[in-house]
Motif scaffolding. Structure first.
Motif, PDB file in Angstrom:
ATOM      1  N   PRO A 197       0.791  -1.237   0.000  1.00 14.80           N
ATOM      2  CA  PRO A 197       0.000   0.000   0.000  1.00 14.80           C
ATOM      3  C   PRO A 197       0.822   1.285   0.000  1.00 14.80           C
ATOM      4  CG  PRO A 197      -0.066  -1.054   2.157  1.00 14.80           C
ATOM      5  CD  PRO A 197       0.588  -2.030   1.230  1.00 14.80           C
ATOM      6  N   LEU A 198       2.137   1.206   0.244  1.00 11.53           N
ATOM      7  CA  LEU A 198       2.969   2.408   0.265  1.00 11.53           C
ATOM      8  C   LEU A 198       4.016   2.395  -0.849  1.00 11.53           C
ATOM      9  CD1 LEU A 198       3.527   2.688   4.130  1.00 11.53           C
ATOM     10  CD2 LEU A 198       1.880   3.953   2.733  1.00 11.53           C
ATOM     11  N   LEU A 226      -3.237   6.821  -1.812  1.00  9.01           N
ATOM     12  CA  LEU A 226      -1.817   6.661  -1.541  1.00  9.01           C
ATOM     13  C   LEU A 226      -1.293   7.832  -0.720  1.00  9.01           C
ATOM     14  CD1 LEU A 226       0.952   5.310  -1.901  1.00  9.01           C
ATOM     15  CD2 LEU A 226       1.192   6.578  -4.040  1.00  9.01           C
ATOM     16  N   ARG A 227      -1.666   9.045  -1.120  1.00 10.74           N
ATOM     17  CA  ARG A 227      -1.199  10.235  -0.386  1.00 10.74           C
ATOM     18  C   ARG A 227      -1.679  10.194   1.063  1.00 10.74           C
ATOM     19  NH1 ARG A 227      -2.977  15.139   1.282  1.00 10.74           N
ATOM     20  NH2 ARG A 227      -1.363  16.767   1.411  1.00 10.74           N
ATOM     21  N   GLY A 232      -0.459   9.751   6.566  1.00 14.07           N
ATOM     22  CA  GLY A 232      -0.925   9.209   7.832  1.00 14.07           C
ATOM     23  C   GLY A 232       0.067   8.275   8.501  1.00 14.07           C
ATOM     24  N   GLU A 233       0.739   7.416   7.709  1.00 18.21           N
ATOM     25  CA  GLU A 233       1.609   6.403   8.280  1.00 18.21           C
ATOM     26  C   GLU A 233       3.074   6.803   8.322  1.00 18.21           C
ATOM     27  OE1 GLU A 233       0.993   2.386   6.980  1.00 18.21           O
ATOM     28  OE2 GLU A 233      -1.077   2.785   6.387  1.00 18.21           O
ATOM     29  N   LEU A 234       3.512   7.582   7.343  1.00 18.73           N
ATOM     30  CA  LEU A 234       4.923   7.944   7.262  1.00 18.73           C
ATOM     31  C   LEU A 234       5.196   9.422   7.545  1.00 18.73           C
ATOM     32  CD1 LEU A 234       5.848   5.975   4.004  1.00 18.73           C
ATOM     33  CD2 LEU A 234       6.012   5.187   6.382  1.00 18.73           C
TER      34      LEU A 234
END
Length: 266
Positions: A197-198, A226-227, A232-234
């Motif tokens: 997903p990233l 993706l953005r 959110g995660e990175l």
């Protein structure tokens, strides 16, 4: 000798399988097979089998597993009058080597064809690249060593092979885009972007394939997801490369319709 690690473990001699059903001897064989023709130290085998939970006298246990594998080898070699099992699974000063002259492992065939395919892609020889990379990927029979309990050594090799497969997939898809075969990629890319997903490159390929298939709204939604995931995660924005592709779709840049120019945009 037939050796395969790109899927369930396969090690056969004269049509007879050498793969034991017991987990740890199977691990030893998988480790030796993935290093076909190369030295594997006893320390590496011990690390693979037990990690930090090493039992007493681990070298003796490893020797027991090797003896079991040699017995299976001897039984497979005997009908054809082949070499001695100790020559095929030989002892060195610090470890063991598995190998027969002319034997190869499927992972090396995959890697050789992948390199040739990626070299053809770099020369913009898209048809040759697509054919070579299709053949390379067809070598896979499933996840690497899917039926082997892996320790830290084999797990590192499985991750390396999975990354190599992903790189070959990306290269093959780039070759398909150069050939104008974008519509064929959408379903497969949907699965891959869900799995990774990233991973920007896979998302870029999906975005461009959707746009070229007159599905620009879906392409923009893929970018949006993706953005959101990256922020959110990175805590980072997509790369400038991917942002350029996004802006090109927003302005309906005609360059995106040209196979070679479209790839150049991102």
């Amino acid at each position: 000798m037939e050796v395969g690690i790109l899927g369930p473990l396969v090690v056969t001699v004269n049509g007879t399988s050498l793969a034991p059903s017991a987990a740890k001897p199977r691990q030893v064989l998988a480790l030796l097979a993935s290093n076909l023709g190369r030295h594997v130290s006893v320390g590496t085998i011990v690390q693979e089998l037990w990690g930090d939970a090493t039992p007493g006298c681990p070298t003796a246990v490893v020797q027991t597993y090797v003896k079991q594998l040699r017995r299976a080898l001897a039984a497979a070699l005997a009908p054809a009058g082949g070499p001695d099992a100790k020559q095929v699974l030989s002892r060195t000063h610090t470890g063991y080597v598995l190998g027969l002259p002319g034997a190869d492992v499927d992972a090396r065939e995959f890697e050789r064809m992948t390199v040739r395919g990626q070299q053809a892609l770099a020369r913009h020889e898209a048809e040759e690249a697509a054919a070579l990379l299709d053949k390379a990927l067809a070598v896979w029979r499933g996840p690497a060593l899917v039926d082997v309990r892996t320790g830290e050594v084999l797990e590192t090799e499985v991750r390396r092979l999975d990354e190599a497969r992903r790189g070959a997939l990306e290269s093959r898809m780039s070759a398909y885009l150069l050939l104008g075969r974008h519509a064929e990629l959408i379903g497969e890319l949907g699965v891959l972007t869900a799995r990774y997903p990233l991973q920007e490159s896979l998302h870029a390929l999906l975005i461009l394939s959707l746009h070229r298939s007159s599905r620009s709204g879906e392409a923009l939604e893929v970018y949006r997801r993706l953005r959101a995931a990256m922020v959110g995660e990175l805590g980072i924005e997509p790369s400038q490369r991917l942002q350029r592709l996004h802006h090109a779709i927003l302005r309906d840049d005609p360059a995106l319709e040209s196979p070679a120019a479209g790839l150049a945009v991102f």
